[in-house]
Motif scaffolding. Structure first.
Motif, PDB file in Angstrom:
ATOM      1  N   LEU B   8     -22.272   2.349 -25.570  1.00  0.00           N
ATOM      2  CA  LEU B   8     -21.349   3.320 -26.147  1.00  0.00           C
ATOM      3  C   LEU B   8     -21.875   3.788 -27.492  1.00  0.00           C
ATOM      4  CD1 LEU B   8     -17.818   1.681 -25.580  1.00  0.00           C
ATOM      5  CD2 LEU B   8     -19.239   2.983 -23.990  1.00  0.00           C
ATOM      6  N   ALA B   9     -21.723   5.073 -27.760  1.00  0.00           N
ATOM      7  CA  ALA B   9     -22.047   5.620 -29.076  1.00  0.00           C
ATOM      8  C   ALA B   9     -20.905   6.517 -29.521  1.00  0.00           C
ATOM      9  CB  ALA B   9     -23.363   6.395 -29.028  1.00  0.00           C
ATOM     10  N   ASP B  10     -20.243   6.108 -30.584  1.00  0.00           N
ATOM     11  CA  ASP B  10     -19.138   6.871 -31.169  1.00  0.00           C
ATOM     12  C   ASP B  10     -18.022   7.180 -30.173  1.00  0.00           C
ATOM     13  OD1 ASP B  10     -20.346   6.845 -33.660  1.00  0.00           O
ATOM     14  OD2 ASP B  10     -21.541   8.625 -33.218  1.00  0.00           O
ATOM     15  N   VAL B  11     -17.663   6.179 -29.384  1.00  0.00           N
ATOM     16  CA  VAL B  11     -16.538   6.305 -28.464  1.00  0.00           C
ATOM     17  C   VAL B  11     -15.351   5.534 -29.054  1.00  0.00           C
ATOM     18  CG1 VAL B  11     -15.689   5.825 -26.139  1.00  0.00           C
ATOM     19  CG2 VAL B  11     -18.088   6.431 -26.487  1.00  0.00           C
ATOM     20  N   ARG B  12     -14.260   6.254 -29.351  1.00  0.00           N
ATOM     21  CA  ARG B  12     -13.073   5.637 -29.973  1.00  0.00           C
ATOM     22  C   ARG B  12     -13.491   4.758 -31.161  1.00  0.00           C
ATOM     23  NH1 ARG B  12      -8.031   7.507 -28.123  1.00  0.00           N
ATOM     24  NH2 ARG B  12      -8.069   7.931 -25.904  1.00  0.00           N
ATOM     25  N   ASN B  13     -13.095   3.460 -31.160  1.00  0.00           N
ATOM     26  CA  ASN B  13     -13.440   2.655 -32.335  1.00  0.00           C
ATOM     27  C   ASN B  13     -14.821   1.995 -32.233  1.00  0.00           C
ATOM     28  OD1 ASN B  13     -12.543   0.847 -30.386  1.00  0.00           O
ATOM     29  ND2 ASN B  13     -11.698  -0.602 -31.877  1.00  0.00           N
ATOM     30  N   LYS B  36      -9.903  -3.267 -26.613  1.00  0.00           N
ATOM     31  CA  LYS B  36      -9.958  -3.696 -25.207  1.00  0.00           C
ATOM     32  C   LYS B  36      -9.732  -2.506 -24.267  1.00  0.00           C
ATOM     33  CE  LYS B  36      -6.518  -6.572 -25.614  1.00  0.00           C
ATOM     34  NZ  LYS B  36      -6.128  -6.277 -27.014  1.00  0.00           N
ATOM     35  N   SER B  37      -8.647  -1.784 -24.524  1.00  0.00           N
ATOM     36  CA  SER B  37      -8.348  -0.641 -23.652  1.00  0.00           C
ATOM     37  C   SER B  37      -9.400   0.455 -23.833  1.00  0.00           C
ATOM     38  CB  SER B  37      -6.963  -0.074 -23.959  1.00  0.00           C
ATOM     39  OG  SER B  37      -5.983  -1.059 -23.739  1.00  0.00           O
ATOM     40  N   ASN B  38      -9.891   0.589 -25.066  1.00  0.00           N
ATOM     41  CA  ASN B  38     -10.928   1.598 -25.313  1.00  0.00           C
ATOM     42  C   ASN B  38     -12.177   1.325 -24.470  1.00  0.00           C
ATOM     43  OD1 ASN B  38      -9.182   2.643 -27.182  1.00  0.00           O
ATOM     44  ND2 ASN B  38     -10.324   1.948 -28.987  1.00  0.00           N
ATOM     45  N   LEU B  39     -12.530   0.039 -24.358  1.00  0.00           N
ATOM     46  CA  LEU B  39     -13.713  -0.321 -23.569  1.00  0.00           C
ATOM     47  C   LEU B  39     -13.483  -0.018 -22.084  1.00  0.00           C
ATOM     48  CD1 LEU B  39     -16.495  -1.569 -23.356  1.00  0.00           C
ATOM     49  CD2 LEU B  39     -15.480  -3.845 -23.552  1.00  0.00           C
ATOM     50  N   LEU B  60     -11.327  10.870 -27.522  1.00  0.00           N
ATOM     51  CA  LEU B  60     -12.245   9.753 -27.269  1.00  0.00           C
ATOM     52  C   LEU B  60     -13.411   9.717 -28.250  1.00  0.00           C
ATOM     53  CD1 LEU B  60     -10.730   9.998 -24.461  1.00  0.00           C
ATOM     54  CD2 LEU B  60     -12.723   8.870 -23.525  1.00  0.00           C
ATOM     55  N   ILE B  61     -13.644  10.833 -28.927  1.00  0.00           N
ATOM     56  CA  ILE B  61     -14.756  10.884 -29.879  1.00  0.00           C
ATOM     57  C   ILE B  61     -14.320  10.164 -31.147  1.00  0.00           C
ATOM     58  CG2 ILE B  61     -16.303  12.411 -31.165  1.00  0.00           C
ATOM     59  CD1 ILE B  61     -15.723  14.566 -29.028  1.00  0.00           C
ATOM     60  N   ALA B  62     -15.161   9.223 -31.614  1.00  0.00           N
ATOM     61  CA  ALA B  62     -14.817   8.464 -32.820  1.00  0.00           C
ATOM     62  C   ALA B  62     -14.491   9.444 -33.940  1.00  0.00           C
ATOM     63  CB  ALA B  62     -15.972   7.550 -33.217  1.00  0.00           C
ATOM     64  N   TRP B  63     -13.452   9.112 -34.700  1.00  0.00           N
ATOM     65  CA  TRP B  63     -12.970  10.028 -35.736  1.00  0.00           C
ATOM     66  C   TRP B  63     -14.106  10.467 -36.653  1.00  0.00           C
ATOM     67  CZ3 TRP B  63      -8.827   5.769 -36.269  1.00  0.00           C
ATOM     68  CH2 TRP B  63      -7.857   5.960 -35.270  1.00  0.00           C
ATOM     69  N   VAL B  70     -21.198   7.791 -23.429  1.00  0.00           N
ATOM     70  CA  VAL B  70     -21.112   6.562 -22.642  1.00  0.00           C
ATOM     71  C   VAL B  70     -22.257   6.612 -21.650  1.00  0.00           C
ATOM     72  CG1 VAL B  70     -19.693   5.198 -21.080  1.00  0.00           C
ATOM     73  CG2 VAL B  70     -18.610   6.716 -22.720  1.00  0.00           C
ATOM     74  N   SER B  71     -23.077   5.576 -21.624  1.00  0.00           N
ATOM     75  CA  SER B  71     -24.088   5.539 -20.580  1.00  0.00           C
ATOM     76  C   SER B  71     -24.122   4.148 -19.987  1.00  0.00           C
ATOM     77  CB  SER B  71     -25.457   5.960 -21.116  1.00  0.00           C
ATOM     78  OG  SER B  71     -25.769   5.203 -22.255  1.00  0.00           O
ATOM     79  N   GLY B  72     -24.613   4.060 -18.781  1.00  0.00           N
ATOM     80  CA  GLY B  72     -24.599   2.759 -18.136  1.00  0.00           C
ATOM     81  C   GLY B  72     -25.484   2.732 -16.911  1.00  0.00           C
TER      82      GLY B  72
END
Ligand SMILES: Nc1ncnc2c1ncn2[C@@H]1O[C@H](COP(=O)(O)OP(=O)(O)OP(=O)(O)O)[C@@H](O)[C@H]1O
Ligand SMILES: [Mg+2]
Ligand SMILES: [Zn+2]
Lengths: 170, 367
Positions: B8-13, B36-39, B60-63, B70-72
């Motif tokens: 993750l890069a700059d996703v939520r917190n 937890k929910s963010n993940l 969803l973009i970090a403030w 998101v990559s995986g």
């Protein structure tokens, strides 16, 4: 734009004149509604072209794409857009009445509807075929297909399914 | 299928996260407001390109950041696949960029590679909430399952919007044009109806025994039924199309009067019944909750049966919704799935494959 700012004034004036000249000379062909300097246009007056084949396109630019293929030797008709009531475009906003009149005059043996394979293109084609078929003229549509040089692996399922539906015997 | 790595890069917190889940049940544990929910949401985004929490994806973009990504890597029956979904905020809205194995693709080529079945507490509204909630559950599952369903749905929605504009008087009335829209709606709508009919039959068959196992026999049988707007208890696609066409013809006057389309699968519903009674009207809170979870288990099993491989199971705060007895039964039920992610504020008392502590956007394996 930036390019022009760095050029001599005379060059900009020449370009402006050229644009105005085009604007003055280019008009709609009264037969096919394509863009032309002479009315009727070169395609409409070309006697070597088959008047029994009429290809209906949404926009004049579609004619240029089809002409580049050199595969079509009939005549064209520009509808002026695609059906989209959401955008205020219905039969009255397109040249539908004029198309039916033209078909009545020329009595082509086949009308090919060459609209895009999207939802609006699909509806426009089906709507036109509803109006034309009762005149006893055969109506066809461009086949959906796979891009040439494309790989079956990478074709999306929908295109593949459509090209299967439209398959031909060898 | 299985997620083997997530970045993750700059996703939520999360400003930056590398996460390596394991096969089986992965518990994400930690106090409130840690991520937890963010993940879980990020895993869902990787699979579906959508958030299960919001339709305003810019959230969803970090403030303060311009992009979230998101990559995986996922292990599928067909081999390993690398997926990435990037969100970019712009004045015109949030743009999304999808890649598969590094190559950019459109959404219809992206969706369905890594499949997920999600439970979030908001799904408890499924039984009593508006029909649109239940239709979107069907659409989300079937769109992942089949590109043809997704295409039919998109096509149907476009033609429906155009037909409604025509009925509202966006352009002057034209019978032939209306008939053309109806024909297109029948073509794509019939595909939707047939897919929903088969899917709901499978949900019904699989959810009933799950409910019985959790609740005992005293409640009565759980049944899921297809309340189709177009009668579809006829066998063939042609017969469904004919019934649809007939309904449209019958409704033509009413549709012109009301200036909107009244017939078709956009008015479908999914019914929950317990014994002979409608669960929405007569079920207790606990019964509704159990029924929704049984539905989710059935959805997971159906998608597994359709594709021959199991989707990921994403469960947000599911344990807090159950009493101790049902929690144990539920965890035993999911213990055998190929891969699941469960958020929890407390420790989980049944054995799981791995427990990760989530604190202030740091994720560490603790068991
Ligand atoms: N776009 C964002 N940028 C930065 N932080 C965010 C963003 N969106 C949400 N957050 C923060 O993320 C934090 C964690 O949220 P999350 O929903 O993942 O908590 P949780 O661990 O699931 O907690 P709970 O147990 O209460 O459900 C919240 O405190 C929230 O303020
Ligand atoms: Mg949470
Ligand atoms: Zn011409």
């Amino acid at each position: 734009m930036f390019y022009l700012l760095n050029r001599p004034r005379a060059e900009a004036e020449a370009l402006a004149e050229a644009i105005i000249a085009v604007k003055d000379r280019v008009r709609l062909c009264s037969r096919c509604f394509s863009l032309t300097e002479e009315d009727p246009c070169a395609i409409c007056t070309d006697v070597r072209r088959d008047a029994g084949l009429l290809c209906v396109v949404a926009e004049a630019k579609d004619i240029f794409s089809l002409e580049r293929t050199s595969a079509f030797r009939g005549r064209y008709y520009v509808l002026g857009g695609l059906m989209s009531p959401m955008d205020g475009v219905g039969p009255a906003q397109l040249r539908v009445k004029e198309l039916i009149a033209r078909i009545g005059e020329d009595a082509p043996r086949e009308v090919i509807i060459a609209t895009n394979p999207n939802a609006e293109g699909e509806v426009t084609a089906l709507y036109l075929s509803k109006l034309i078929a009762p005149l006893g003229i055969s109506v066809t549509r461009l086949a959906y297909g796979l891009p040439i040089g494309g790989d079956l692996d990478y074709a999306d399922e929908i295109t593949l399914a459509k090209s299967l539906e439209g398959r031909r015997s060898l | 299928m299985r997620l083997t790595g997530l970045t993750l890069a700059d996703v939520r917190n999360y400003s930056a996260l590398e996460f390596e889940p394991v096969p089986g049940v992965n518990v994400l544990a930690g106090p409130n407001a840690q991520g937890k929910s963010n993940l879980l949401e990020a895993i869902g985004l990787l699979g579906t390109g959508k958030s299960f929490r919001t339709s305003r994806e810019s959230e969803l973009i970090a403030w303060g950041m311009p992009l979230a990504s998101v990559s995986g890597t996922a292990a599928l029956a067909a081999g390993t696949v690398r997926l990435a979904c990037t969100l970019a905020a712009s004045a015109a809205g949030t743009r999304k960029i999808y890649t598969v194995n590094g190559g950019r693709v459109g959404y219809s080529h992206y969706l369905g590679r890594l499949r997920v079945v999600t439970f979030v507490p908001a799904h408890l509204q499924l039984v009593g909430g508006p029909p649109a909630l239940r239709r979107s559950l069907l659409n989300a599952a079937l769109s992942q399952e089949s590109p043809a369903y997704y295409a039919a749905l998109a096509n149907y929605a476009k033609h429906l919007a155009q037909k409604n504009a025509l009925l509202r008087g966006g352009v002057s009335p034209d019978e032939d044009l209306l008939a053309t829209y109806d024909e297109r709606l029948v073509a794509s709508g019939t595909a939707i109806v047939l897919a929903r009919r088969a899917f709901i039959a499978s949900l019904d068959e699989r959810a009933s025994p799950v409910y019985r196992r959790w609740a005992g026999g005293a409640d009565g049988e759980l049944h899921l039924g297809y309340a189709a707007n177009v009668p579809c208890d006829v066998p063939t696609a042609d017969a469904v199309a004919a019934a649809f066409t007939q309904r449209l013809a019958d409704a033509r006057f009413a549709e012109a009067q009301r200036k909107t389309s009244l017939v078709g699968p956009h008015r479908d519903d999914l019914e929950f019944r317990l014994g002979e009674r409608a669960l929405a009207a007569f079920g207790s809170q606990g019964q509704q909750r159990t029924a929704v979870l049984a539905l989710k288990v059935a959805e997971h099993a159906t998608l597994e049966a359709y594709a021959g491989e199991a989707p990921l199971l994403l469960l947000d705060d599911v344990l807090s919704e159950l009493d101790a007895e049902r929690r144990r039964a539920f965890l035993e039920g999911v213990a055998g799935v190929e891969q699941a992610f469960i958020t929890s504020t407390g420790a989980v008392d049944t054995p799981v494959a791995a427990t990760f502590s989530v604190r202030a956007a740091r994720v560490e394996r603790v068991a």
